[in-house]
Design an enzyme around this catalytic site. Sequence first.
Site, PDB file in Angstrom:
ATOM      1  N   GLY A  62       0.840  -1.198   0.000  1.00 57.95           N
ATOM      2  CA  GLY A  62       0.000   0.000   0.000  1.00 57.95           C
ATOM      3  C   GLY A  62       0.868   1.238   0.000  1.00 57.95           C
ATOM      4  O   GLY A  62       2.063   1.159   0.286  1.00 57.95           O
ATOM      5  N   SER A 230     -25.344 -10.338 -25.395  1.00 59.98           N
ATOM      6  CA  SER A 230     -24.853  -9.201 -26.166  1.00 59.98           C
ATOM      7  C   SER A 230     -23.851  -9.634 -27.226  1.00 59.98           C
ATOM      8  O   SER A 230     -23.422  -8.830 -28.035  1.00 59.98           O
ATOM      9  CB  SER A 230     -24.184  -8.212 -25.217  1.00 59.98           C
ATOM     10  OG  SER A 230     -22.974  -8.777 -24.734  1.00 59.98           O
ATOM     11  N   VAL A 233     -18.186 -11.636 -24.125  1.00 59.00           N
ATOM     12  CA  VAL A 233     -17.708 -12.795 -23.373  1.00 59.00           C
ATOM     13  C   VAL A 233     -18.564 -13.049 -22.129  1.00 59.00           C
ATOM     14  O   VAL A 233     -19.006 -14.179 -21.887  1.00 59.00           O
ATOM     15  CB  VAL A 233     -16.251 -12.572 -22.876  1.00 59.00           C
ATOM     16  CG1 VAL A 233     -15.687 -13.850 -22.298  1.00 59.00           C
ATOM     17  CG2 VAL A 233     -15.372 -12.041 -23.976  1.00 59.00           C
ATOM     18  N   ASP A 234     -18.803 -12.009 -21.337  1.00 51.05           N
ATOM     19  CA  ASP A 234     -19.421 -12.227 -20.027  1.00 51.05           C
ATOM     20  C   ASP A 234     -20.840 -12.788 -20.146  1.00 51.05           C
ATOM     21  O   ASP A 234     -21.175 -13.782 -19.518  1.00 51.05           O
ATOM     22  CB  ASP A 234     -19.459 -10.926 -19.218  1.00 51.05           C
ATOM     23  CG  ASP A 234     -18.087 -10.291 -19.109  1.00 51.05           C
ATOM     24  OD1 ASP A 234     -17.098 -10.987 -19.389  1.00 51.05           O
ATOM     25  OD2 ASP A 234     -18.005  -9.098 -18.759  1.00 51.05           O
ATOM     26  N   SER A 235     -21.671 -12.141 -20.972  1.00 50.70           N
ATOM     27  CA  SER A 235     -23.049 -12.624 -21.052  1.00 50.70           C
ATOM     28  C   SER A 235     -23.091 -14.019 -21.681  1.00 50.70           C
ATOM     29  O   SER A 235     -23.901 -14.858 -21.275  1.00 50.70           O
ATOM     30  CB  SER A 235     -23.937 -11.637 -21.805  1.00 50.70           C
ATOM     31  OG  SER A 235     -23.597 -11.562 -23.167  1.00 50.70           O
ATOM     32  N   LYS A 375     -11.688 -11.453 -15.260  1.00 55.46           N
ATOM     33  CA  LYS A 375     -11.957 -11.584 -16.698  1.00 55.46           C
ATOM     34  C   LYS A 375     -11.184 -12.739 -17.352  1.00 55.46           C
ATOM     35  O   LYS A 375     -11.743 -13.492 -18.148  1.00 55.46           O
ATOM     36  CB  LYS A 375     -11.579 -10.268 -17.386  1.00 55.46           C
ATOM     37  CG  LYS A 375     -11.994 -10.182 -18.822  1.00 55.46           C
ATOM     38  CD  LYS A 375     -13.388  -9.631 -18.909  1.00 55.46           C
ATOM     39  CE  LYS A 375     -13.891  -9.564 -20.326  1.00 55.46           C
ATOM     40  NZ  LYS A 375     -15.212  -8.917 -20.370  1.00 55.46           N
TER      41      LYS A 375
END
Length: 519
Positions: A62, A230, A233-235, A375
């Site tokens: 940090g 759509s 990739v995600d959907s 992802k």
Amino acid sequence: MESHFSDYHKELVLILDFGSQYTQLIARKVRELGVYCEIYPHDLDLKTVRSMKPRGIILSGGPSSINQENAPLCDRAVFDLGAPVLGICYGLQLTAHLFHGRVEKSPKREYGKAHIYIEKKDRFLEGVRDGDIVWMSHQDKVLAMPEGFITLARSDNSPHAAIRNEKGTIYGVQFHPEVHHTPKGKRILKNFLFGICKLKGLFSPRSFVEIATQRIREEVGKEKVVCALSGGVDSTVVAALIHRAIGKNLRCVFVNNGVLRKNEAEEVISAYKNALHLNLKYVNAEDTFLKALKGVKDPERKRKIIGRLFIKIFEEEAGNIGNVRYLAQGTLYPDVIESVSSKGPSATIKSHHNVGGLPKRMKMALIEPLRELFKDEVRIVGRELGVPENIVSRQPFPGPGLAIRIIGDITKERLDVLKEADSIIREEVEHNPAFKHIWQSFAILIPVKTVGVMGDERTYANVIALRVVESEDAMTADWARLPHATLDAVARRIINEVPGVNRVVYDISSKPPSTIEWE
Ligand code: XMP
């Protein structure tokens, strides 16, 4: 059906985030090693920590100094839960501080490559040799060791570059094992997870698919789930996963909003039907969208019109199915993490398909089976589920599609010009394996005409801009230094093959201060 996969959630490693830019990278490395982990803010309350029964705890780096006022801390009792603890950079300094060692600012910041030298052999540093390179980025360092701790290694500038307590339950490193500039970093994390935390490494895309499938079945039972596809990739991965769990009770809706790329609707529908066998409703709403967008120049208005119309059509379609209890969405882990360092990198990249108010308005419960994944993990899971490669490795494409790449008015003619130009850059760059590292590559139609010559004739035609960027997360991006031969091929092809274009320019701005899209 009983699964033979052991639940990787039982081997949870907790990462407490002290604000390092590398915190997500720690998580990704740990998962690459097959161990499931989650990131939480550093001050997560002890009761919650305890209830999660972590098998290992990592304290991230940090930007703070442990000696500054209000330095971020964690509960000291975190060290007494029985799970081994590893402090990285600030995490090490915090550990030393909490156990009454002395941490001080050195006059010189140690940044970049350094060498480490073993002081005491330990399984934590197994495989590490004298002189190995590590990546440092710190100004504070441990000057006096806390009582009951041993130095395992020093570096050129840090006398205590790796430490542990006598019992061997608390470890700390001054350098960053999670970055690839530390060649033995992964080995060190592996030593911690398997040698010290004694984990088995139950997490893999395969085990994720098995466990997620079971959970979806348990949650959904015989109810119906609706999912907006759509082409991204995600959907697609969400749909493939839920389909694996509940088959035909997953109802998918794909809306053609008229601002998709050339042949895109046909290609994704074919993948959905033929490769994934989804129960799919295709809604061709091209005309409705183009009518609504007529004469609209303002980019935010374009986005709103497309977003609202999409919701309206999707709601109608879901209503037609009847008795749908669940809405599936492709939310990913970076959207979920409430860490101190990620006050929403991906919050800004939300697609209009992730429509927040929708489930409540439609009285549906939300299911988000990818909430645990990064992802790159979604891509691997997609391959595991048989999602075709052209979807799995697809570049991000914005919800409002080509509408925000036609600067100014959207007409059928202008759309056709852009679709043709865009298909050429897709062929030459996106579909070329040599450019796999490219984040996005696309064409923009500029509302300016310029003069050219073709044969003996003077032309007065459109300009196409090419935007090709490299990026990690779309928060920052650099223009890609494409080979001149590639740029030349793309420009020549666009000018020769696309009627109405006589000039191509290349966008050489980075983000910030520019953005990736032009609108
Ligand atoms: P900018 O242009 O802000 O883009 O640098 C960052 C990333 O977000 C994508 N983008 C969008 N995605 N709806 C989306 O689904 C949008 O309205 C939108 N605007 C930008 C862009 O393609 C890039 O990946």
